[in-house]
Design a protein around this motif. Structure first.
Motif, PDB file in Angstrom:
ATOM      1  N   GLY A 154      -4.766 -42.042 -39.059  1.00 35.47           N
ATOM      2  CA  GLY A 154      -4.487 -43.054 -38.040  1.00 35.47           C
ATOM      3  C   GLY A 154      -3.660 -42.502 -36.887  1.00 35.47           C
ATOM      4  O   GLY A 154      -3.957 -42.744 -35.712  1.00 35.47           O
ATOM      5  N   GLY A 157      -5.727 -40.353 -34.581  1.00 34.99           N
ATOM      6  CA  GLY A 157      -6.692 -41.071 -33.735  1.00 34.99           C
ATOM      7  C   GLY A 157      -5.963 -41.751 -32.586  1.00 34.99           C
ATOM      8  O   GLY A 157      -4.732 -41.813 -32.570  1.00 34.99           O
ATOM      9  N   TRP A 159      -5.382 -44.897 -31.747  1.00 39.35           N
ATOM     10  CA  TRP A 159      -5.535 -46.262 -32.249  1.00 39.35           C
ATOM     11  C   TRP A 159      -4.444 -47.215 -31.782  1.00 39.35           C
ATOM     12  O   TRP A 159      -4.471 -48.393 -32.108  1.00 39.35           O
ATOM     13  N   HIS A 182     -12.144 -48.506 -36.953  1.00 36.29           N
ATOM     14  CA  HIS A 182     -10.769 -48.385 -37.472  1.00 36.29           C
ATOM     15  C   HIS A 182      -9.878 -49.505 -36.912  1.00 36.29           C
ATOM     16  O   HIS A 182     -10.244 -50.144 -35.923  1.00 36.29           O
ATOM     17  N   PHE A 184      -6.854 -51.291 -34.823  1.00 40.77           N
ATOM     18  CA  PHE A 184      -6.167 -51.046 -33.551  1.00 40.77           C
ATOM     19  C   PHE A 184      -4.764 -51.629 -33.652  1.00 40.77           C
ATOM     20  O   PHE A 184      -4.573 -52.664 -34.285  1.00 40.77           O
ATOM     21  N   ALA A 206      -2.239 -51.824 -41.083  1.00 37.95           N
ATOM     22  CA  ALA A 206      -3.403 -50.972 -40.774  1.00 37.95           C
ATOM     23  C   ALA A 206      -3.927 -50.278 -42.035  1.00 37.95           C
ATOM     24  O   ALA A 206      -5.138 -50.245 -42.285  1.00 37.95           O
TER      25      ALA A 206
END
Ligand SMILES: [Zn+2]
Length: 434
Positions: A154, A157, A159, A182, A184, A206
């Motif tokens: 995570g 990325g 995100w 995925h 956000f 998340a």
């Protein structure tokens, strides 16, 4: 006190009620609640209509009560709600003790409702986003390698939207509803410890989403609020304990302890007080009583007095602030707020089990998160050792009182997270040897 003029909207209220200057805090409270008082009748009517609708719907659908109807969807026994209120009442002396400590630390001769928000000990330590990531990874270590891998994925990325921007939504949240994509995250990171806490909280949501998606088809991947906030508060408790395990100054330690006490007040006791208010106004309508804004303020004042120990001279409740109920939007969400309190209770129980070195705790916790929405949340927690309808939701661990610090079962956990021994035995708060 500085001559500065402010517009007392909700954000300014949150900021300035924590002022160091007592006269300023009082002015903020008097002005803010004075304005709400002007809407007491209209908001009372609005909320009364809502309550009447809940009671009517429960009656025509043959539920025992509005509470029974509201909890039937997620299949939560009403005993969970009543047990929560009873438990909060039983532990009010602990809350009152905190208020007395607060009064002493703020150097006040008496304590008023507007003295609740200034921090006990200030901290000027700031945390950038990389530090927030590192602290989240370090404190979440007891959750195991797979959890850390997901966090790493995570973080790598793109995100998150991290910093405040003009026009950006306030607060923080995680959006995980797109099954194939995925999660956000929206944050408003300002570098305070509170922002790190929010960071690990939102990442808790998340990772819950990622684990649920990993183990469930689309249909059962979305999970209940009842478990959602456990996934986030557990991380907050782990972060708190991790910070307390570091070599830090006494002032910084007091700052974290003060933050933890405030979390217990705000997320547990205050939410149970809201939940009790919600229950009372529904019960009044069910008993055929008429509600009004004034009546609601009376009920609310009674609860404020009880929860804040007004009769034990702990804290003075000024009746002018009893219109606070009118400003809580959650009362329109039909018995929702109690879940904040059950979540922090559940999250704390899990975190305590990790920190005591309970090897089963990690598997149980990850199983709860991975189950997503495949089962009703209350039964799911029960299956993994937490029954929130009973007074003693988890059995006492035998490790609690019978070990020496340096051979404590938590020592391996302590090594794993690179901290001091975090064992919770009563004789040592943290030993330097482990
Ligand atoms: Zn949350």
């Amino acid at each position: 006190s500085t001559g500065e003029e402010i517009t007392l909207d909700q954000a300014a209220y949150s900021l300035h009620r924590a002022s160091d200057n007592r006269e300023d805090r009082k002015l903020v409270f008097d002005t803010f609640w004075g304005a709400w008082k002007g809407y007491e009748t209209s908001i009372g009517q609005t909320l009364d209509t809502q309550v009447k609708a809940h009671v009517f719907q429960a009656k025509v659908r043959k539920y025992d009560s509005a509470l029974d109807a509201a909890l039937s969807g997620p299949n939560i026994p009403t005993a969970v709600y009543h047990t929560l209120v009873d438990a909060a009442h039983r532990h009010l002396p602990s809350l009152h003790r905190y208020f007395r400590i607060r009064q002493r630390m703020l150097g006040l001769t008496d304590l008023h409702y507007y003295d609740i928000y200034p921090p006990l000990v200030a901290s000027d330590r700031t945390f950038d986003i990389d530090e927030s990531k590192a602290l989240t990874l370090a404190s979440a270590a007891p959750l195991g390698p797979h959890y850390l891998d997901l966090l790493g994925e995570g973080f790598a990325g793109n995100w998150m939207h991290v910093y405040p921007r003009p026009g950006k939504a306030p607060g923080a949240y995680m959006y995980g509803s797109v099954y194939d994509v995925h999660p956000f995250l929206l944050l408003n990171h300002n570098g305070q410890f509170n922002d790190v806490s929010t960071f690990t909280h939102e990442w808790g949501h998340a990772i819950h989403t990622m684990l649920s998606t990993e183990h469930n088809p689309y249909e059962t991947s979305s999970y209940a609020t009842f478990t959602a906030e456990i996934a986030s508060t557990t991380n907050e408790v782990l972060l708190q304990e991790y910070m307390l395990g570091q070599e830090i100054s006494d002032d910084e330690r007091l700052f974290y302890l003060g933050t933890a006490l405030e979390a217990a007040r705000g997320t547990f006791f205050r939410q149970v007080m809201f939940a009790e208010f919600e229950l009372k106004i529904h019960e009044m309508v069910e008993a055929g009583e008429a509600l009004s804004g004034q009546k609601m303020s009376e009920v609310y004042e009674g609860l404020l007095r009880q929860y804040h120990g007004a009769d034990q001279d702990v804290l003075t409740i000024d009746p002018a602030y009893a219109v606070e109920w009118s400003f809580i939007p959650h009362f329109y969400r039909n018995f929702y707020v109690f879940q904040y309190a059950t979540s922090i209770a559940g999250g704390t129980m899990f975190a305590e089990r990790f920190l005591k070195g309970d090897q089963q705790a990690r598997d149980d916790y990850l199983a709860v998160l991975s189950a997503g929405g495949s089962r009703h949340a209350y039964e799911l927690l029960q299956e993994y050792g937490i029954d929130l309808a009973t007074d003693a939701p988890t059995p006492e661990s035998p490790a609690e009182s019978s070990h020496d610090c340096c051979t404590c079962p938590a020592a391996s956990t302590a090594t794993a997270i690179g901290a001091r021994c975090l064992c919770r035995c009563r004789r040592f708060i943290g030993c330097l040897g482990c």
